[in-house]
Design a protein around this motif. Sequence first.
Motif, mmCIF file in Angstrom:
data_model
loop_
_atom_site.group_PDB
_atom_site.id
_atom_site.type_symbol
_atom_site.label_atom_id
_atom_site.label_comp_id
_atom_site.label_asym_id
_atom_site.label_seq_id
_atom_site.Cartn_x
_atom_site.Cartn_y
_atom_site.Cartn_z
ATOM 1 N N HIS A 155 -5.374 15.806 -12.312
ATOM 2 C CA HIS A 155 -5.674 15.282 -10.892
ATOM 3 C C HIS A 155 -5.782 16.112 -9.767
ATOM 4 N N SER A 156 -6.600 15.933 -8.776
ATOM 5 C CA SER A 156 -6.528 17.001 -7.746
ATOM 6 C C SER A 156 -5.249 16.550 -6.640
ATOM 7 N N ASN A 157 -5.022 15.397 -6.814
ATOM 8 C CA ASN A 157 -3.529 14.843 -5.986
ATOM 9 C C ASN A 157 -3.242 13.366 -6.558
ATOM 10 N N MET A 158 -1.975 13.327 -6.395
ATOM 11 C CA MET A 158 -1.321 12.212 -6.781
ATOM 12 C C MET A 158 -1.722 10.878 -6.610
ATOM 13 N N THR A 159 -2.682 10.737 -5.395
ATOM 14 C CA THR A 159 -3.343 9.532 -4.914
ATOM 15 C C THR A 159 -4.500 9.044 -6.154
ATOM 16 N N THR A 160 -5.136 9.961 -6.675
ATOM 17 C CA THR A 160 -5.947 9.459 -7.776
ATOM 18 C C THR A 160 -5.197 8.870 -8.892
ATOM 19 N N THR A 161 -4.040 9.522 -9.200
ATOM 20 C CA THR A 161 -3.311 8.877 -10.342
ATOM 21 C C THR A 161 -2.917 7.476 -10.067
ATOM 22 N N GLN A 162 -2.489 7.466 -8.775
ATOM 23 C CA GLN A 162 -1.935 6.183 -8.222
ATOM 24 C C GLN A 162 -2.950 4.890 -8.265
ATOM 25 N N GLN A 163 -4.147 5.368 -7.638
ATOM 26 C CA GLN A 163 -5.111 4.292 -7.753
ATOM 27 C C GLN A 163 -5.806 3.978 -9.071
ATOM 28 N N THR A 164 -5.780 5.004 -9.800
ATOM 29 C CA THR A 164 -6.145 4.636 -11.223
ATOM 30 C C THR A 164 -5.554 3.791 -12.247
ATOM 31 N N TYR A 165 -4.047 4.095 -11.955
ATOM 32 C CA TYR A 165 -2.782 3.409 -12.663
ATOM 33 C C TYR A 165 -1.981 2.471 -11.803
ATOM 34 N N ILE A 166 -2.660 1.960 -10.698
ATOM 35 C CA ILE A 166 -1.859 0.926 -9.961
ATOM 36 C C ILE A 166 -1.240 -0.263 -10.706
ATOM 37 N N HIS A 167 -1.801 -0.851 -11.380
ATOM 38 C CA HIS A 167 -1.533 -2.077 -12.164
ATOM 39 C C HIS A 167 -0.308 -1.774 -13.064
ATOM 40 N N ILE A 168 -0.162 -0.491 -13.359
ATOM 41 C CA ILE A 168 1.011 0.018 -14.237
ATOM 42 C C ILE A 168 2.426 0.222 -13.290
ATOM 43 N N ILE A 169 1.931 0.996 -12.166
ATOM 44 C CA ILE A 169 2.777 1.418 -11.348
ATOM 45 C C ILE A 169 3.496 0.113 -10.743
ATOM 46 N N GLN A 170 2.774 -0.882 -10.176
ATOM 47 C CA GLN A 170 3.185 -2.081 -9.755
ATOM 48 C C GLN A 170 4.141 -2.682 -10.682
ATOM 49 N N GLU A 171 3.678 -2.784 -11.931
ATOM 50 C CA GLU A 171 4.514 -3.343 -13.220
ATOM 51 C C GLU A 171 5.809 -2.797 -13.027
#
Length: 305
Positions: free
Chosen positions: A272-288
């Motif tokens: 990924h070009s930045n962590m924001t992409t990762t955070q947006q793609t996997y927001i449901h897991i990160i929140q969990e």
Amino acid sequence: MVQDTKFYQYFYQWMRLYKLDAVRPVTYQKYQMSYKQLVTLAPELKMSELTRLNYQQLLNDYAETHERQTTMDFHRHLKGALLDALEEGLIDRDPTRKAIIKGTKHRQHKTKFLHQYELQALLNELTLDEGVNWDYFILLIAKTGLRFAEALGVTPDDFDFAHQILTVNKTWDYKSATGGFAPTKNNSSVRKVPLDWQTVIQFSQLTKHLPDDQPIFVQGKVYNDTVNHYLERLCQRAQVPVISVHGLRHTHASLLLYAGVSIASVARRLGHSNMTTTQQTYIHIIQELENQDNDKVMKHLASLI
């Protein structure tokens, strides 16, 4: 006069002048799709007639049959052309200013990723003793999180078995008629992916007698749908939710996040070009995971006397 030129005609000229051979072919195809939509939706709209009102109506018409993100992409393409027209004095105002992006209700998509026990059940269905096949391709993406085109571009030379590393520095242009190696999606996509010892053993045996600089999985024209249909049958046989090949990439990332791997490390591994992409793609897991962390914090604080 340019002002009497129809909007779609100007967009076509702009697209050919500024985007052809300046962006990747797959990206240029998206501009071509925007052009075709423009011809369909506003065949008579002239540059001199562009206002915020009729531009917004154009977006609204497009949004009736497209999701919001797709409408946003359409808007970005048109806006790029119109801002250049404004700078050149071809139009006297920006009709895209304060545009509202709408779209159809987000459709329910297929399952994006498998849980660990489901992935294990899927991998148990793979046949890995018959030489190069799509089973090895599926295994590679499941173990590395590579994109479809990246996995197609992998050659035996890309493996450093001694150091358990796979170098990703190219893709395979499976969408063109002739194929061939192509650059990665972005600079961040060029990376070295650590491999587990099982994957090292499996692929060292597989590639032993293959040409070093030739793609392992490309033998003739490759279609994404062909591999997806094959994976669908495997999922059904394993009695797990049906996912796409790209879903294997999501599965890989999801399992790493659940295992406690940092977002930064997952972003690097996925290219990924930045962590924001990762955070947006996997927001449901990160929140969990954040909720689980909060529970741990509370339990720890409650234990302090």
